[in-house]
Design a protein around this motif. Structure first.
Motif, short mmCIF file in Angstrom:
data_model
loop_
_atom_site.label_atom_id
_atom_site.label_comp_id
_atom_site.label_asym_id
_atom_site.label_seq_id
_atom_site.Cartn_x
_atom_site.Cartn_y
_atom_site.Cartn_z
N GLY A 51 77.84 65.82 36.40
CA GLY A 51 76.54 66.46 36.58
C GLY A 51 75.55 66.10 35.49
O GLY A 51 75.79 65.21 34.65
N ASP A 52 74.42 66.79 35.51
CA ASP A 52 73.38 66.56 34.50
C ASP A 52 73.79 67.18 33.17
O ASP A 52 74.72 67.99 33.09
N ASP A 53 73.06 66.78 32.15
CA ASP A 53 73.28 67.33 30.82
C ASP A 53 72.88 68.81 30.83
O ASP A 53 71.73 69.13 31.13
N PRO A 54 73.82 69.73 30.54
CA PRO A 54 73.47 71.16 30.61
C PRO A 54 72.47 71.59 29.55
O PRO A 54 71.85 72.66 29.70
N ASN A 55 72.28 70.81 28.51
CA ASN A 55 71.34 71.18 27.44
C ASN A 55 70.01 70.44 27.53
O ASN A 55 69.13 70.65 26.70
N SER A 56 69.87 69.57 28.51
CA SER A 56 68.63 68.81 28.65
C SER A 56 67.52 69.70 29.21
O SER A 56 67.71 70.42 30.20
N THR A 57 66.35 69.64 28.58
CA THR A 57 65.19 70.44 29.04
C THR A 57 64.12 69.54 29.66
O THR A 57 62.94 69.88 29.66
N GLY A 58 64.53 68.41 30.22
CA GLY A 58 63.57 67.46 30.76
C GLY A 58 63.16 67.70 32.19
O GLY A 58 62.40 66.89 32.76
N PHE A 59 63.61 68.77 32.80
CA PHE A 59 63.26 69.05 34.20
C PHE A 59 62.16 70.11 34.25
O PHE A 59 61.84 70.77 33.26
N ALA A 60 61.58 70.26 35.44
CA ALA A 60 60.53 71.27 35.63
C ALA A 60 61.12 72.67 35.46
O ALA A 60 62.28 72.94 35.81
N VAL A 61 60.31 73.57 34.93
CA VAL A 61 60.76 74.93 34.65
C VAL A 61 60.83 75.74 35.94
O VAL A 61 59.92 75.68 36.78
N LEU A 62 61.94 76.49 36.10
CA LEU A 62 62.14 77.40 37.23
C LEU A 62 61.90 76.72 38.58
O LEU A 62 61.16 77.21 39.43
N THR A 63 62.56 75.58 38.76
CA THR A 63 62.52 74.90 40.05
C THR A 63 63.51 75.55 40.99
O THR A 63 64.69 75.73 40.63
N PRO A 64 63.10 75.90 42.22
CA PRO A 64 64.06 76.50 43.16
C PRO A 64 65.15 75.50 43.53
O PRO A 64 65.01 74.30 43.32
N PRO A 65 66.25 75.99 44.09
CA PRO A 65 67.33 75.08 44.49
C PRO A 65 66.84 74.03 45.49
O PRO A 65 66.15 74.35 46.45
N ASP A 66 67.20 72.78 45.24
CA ASP A 66 66.84 71.69 46.14
C ASP A 66 67.94 70.63 46.07
O ASP A 66 69.02 70.88 45.52
N ALA A 67 67.68 69.47 46.66
CA ALA A 67 68.69 68.42 46.71
C ALA A 67 69.04 67.89 45.33
O ALA A 67 70.18 67.49 45.07
N GLN A 68 68.08 67.87 44.40
CA GLN A 68 68.34 67.35 43.06
C GLN A 68 69.02 68.39 42.18
O GLN A 68 69.93 68.07 41.41
N HIS A 69 68.59 69.64 42.29
CA HIS A 69 69.17 70.74 41.51
C HIS A 69 69.68 71.78 42.50
O HIS A 69 68.89 72.61 42.99
N LEU A 70 70.96 71.75 42.78
CA LEU A 70 71.52 72.61 43.83
C LEU A 70 71.40 74.09 43.51
O LEU A 70 71.36 74.91 44.42
N ALA A 71 71.36 74.44 42.25
CA ALA A 71 71.19 75.84 41.85
C ALA A 71 69.85 76.08 41.17
O ALA A 71 69.61 77.15 40.61
N GLY A 72 68.94 75.09 41.19
CA GLY A 72 67.65 75.24 40.55
C GLY A 72 67.71 74.99 39.06
O GLY A 72 68.72 74.52 38.52
N THR A 73 66.62 75.30 38.38
CA THR A 73 66.55 75.17 36.92
C THR A 73 66.20 76.52 36.31
O THR A 73 65.70 77.41 37.00
N ASP A 74 66.45 76.65 35.01
CA ASP A 74 66.20 77.93 34.34
C ASP A 74 64.82 77.94 33.68
O ASP A 74 63.99 77.05 33.91
N GLY A 75 64.60 78.94 32.83
CA GLY A 75 63.30 79.11 32.21
C GLY A 75 62.95 78.05 31.18
O GLY A 75 61.79 77.97 30.76
N LEU A 76 63.91 77.23 30.76
CA LEU A 76 63.64 76.16 29.81
C LEU A 76 63.72 74.78 30.47
O LEU A 76 63.67 73.76 29.76
N GLY A 77 63.84 74.74 31.79
CA GLY A 77 63.90 73.46 32.48
C GLY A 77 65.28 72.81 32.46
O GLY A 77 65.38 71.60 32.62
N ARG A 78 66.34 73.58 32.28
CA ARG A 78 67.70 73.04 32.29
C ARG A 78 68.35 73.24 33.66
O ARG A 78 68.07 74.24 34.34
N ASP A 79 69.17 72.30 34.05
CA ASP A 79 69.84 72.39 35.34
C ASP A 79 70.80 73.57 35.34
O ASP A 79 71.74 73.63 34.52
#
Length: 291
Positions: A51-79
């Motif tokens: 999977g993705d790096d659990p500590n990486s904050t390079g994703f969009a903040v609070l993204t809903p679940p989608d094909a790239q992030h099956l469970a979405g992202t958190d408040g800091l942009g982590r998978d």
């Protein structure tokens, strides 16, 4: 003259434990629950490698679940899925380690106290009464606040607060079995008390103790999640309770940071408790008929 076949003696431990254990493993419901536990463990321990790096904050903040992030992202942009898999390691490790430590201490202390009695029995009774009066989660909160919140320390603290419940079961079973006929026969044959305890008493006391230990796994995961949810977990190692703690500020605007960790805790604890219930039914067929 008719020759009779020699009577084959049955080992009490083999008769009372191994056969119900085989019946437990062959139950369809047991297979389902064990498959769930195995799948969760496999995802948590193997999944982070893919999977993705659990500590990486390079994703969009609070993204809903989608094909790239099956469970979405958190408040800091982590998978969130990556962090759940990493956090699952901590939660499962706490549950199994606490159950193993509780079983080890309970078998030694509770077994010897129940079999020999005397001062050890009286001390165990007083200690167990103390832990029954004061809730274990309160003691864990105080200990974590005073001593720190590293994961090994949390395991030791939870083990110290949970072992008396298992030890009381060991003590009661050893006291009951010590009065049975085959134990008296072993004493009459000249075997030492320690040998009788390890070879005759303890194996026959193990079935109900194993059920209590299975239940301890779920209790330990819930206790560790409660400590992490209150902000008293190991800040360097994520767990499912810590993910719920991090999701508190976003509960009204994003449902996924709360739903998925909470569902993981619910599924694992429920599965562990159901396994303990099915094991109890196999080891105590009279209770299963009452149900």
């Amino acid at each position: 003259m008719t020759l009779r076949a020699p009577v084959q003696l049955v080992d009490p431990a083999t008769y009372s434990f191994q056969r119900p254990l085989r019946e437990f493993i062959r139950r369809p419901s047991t297979i389902v629950y064990l498959s769930i536990v195995a799948a969760v463990a496999l995802i948590c321990f193997v999944g982070p490698a893919f999977g993705d790096d659990p500590n990486s904050t390079g994703f969009a903040v609070l993204t809903p679940p989608d094909a790239q992030h099956l469970a979405g992202t958190d408040g800091l942009g982590r998978d969130l899925l990556a962090r759940m898999m990493l956090g699952g390691r901590s939660s499962l490790l706490v549950g199994v380690a606490v159950a193993a430590l509780c079983l080890t201490v309970a078998v030694v202390v509770g077994g010897l106290a129940g079999f020999y009695g005397g001062l050890a029995d009286r001390l165990l009774t007083k200690v167990s009464e103390f832990f029954q009066v004061v809730p274990s989660i309160i003691l864990a909160l105080v200990a974590v606040t005073l001593l720190g919140s590293s994961l090994p320390l949390i395991i030791l603290i939870l083990s110290a607060t949970m072992w008396p419940q298992v030890a009381r079961i060991v003590r009661a079973e050893c006291m009951r079995i010590a009065l049975l006929g085959y134990v008296e026969s072993s004493r009459a044959a000249g075997f030492s008390s320690l040998r009788i305890f390890w070879s005759d008493v303890l194996p026959n006391a193990f079935p109900p103790v194993l059920v209590a230990t299975t239940m301890t796994v779920g209790r330990a995961i819930l206790s560790e999640s409660s400590l992490s949810f209150l902000g008293l977990g190991d800040a360097n190692i994520p767990s499912w309770g810590a993910l719920l703690y991090d999701a508190q500020p976003f509960m009204q605007i994003a449902w996924w940071p709360t739903l998925f960790p909470g569902a993981a805790i619910f599924i694992v604890v429920l599965t562990a408790n159901m396994l303990g219930d099915r094991l109890n039914d196999s080891l105590n067929p009279a209770l299963s008929r009452v149900k």
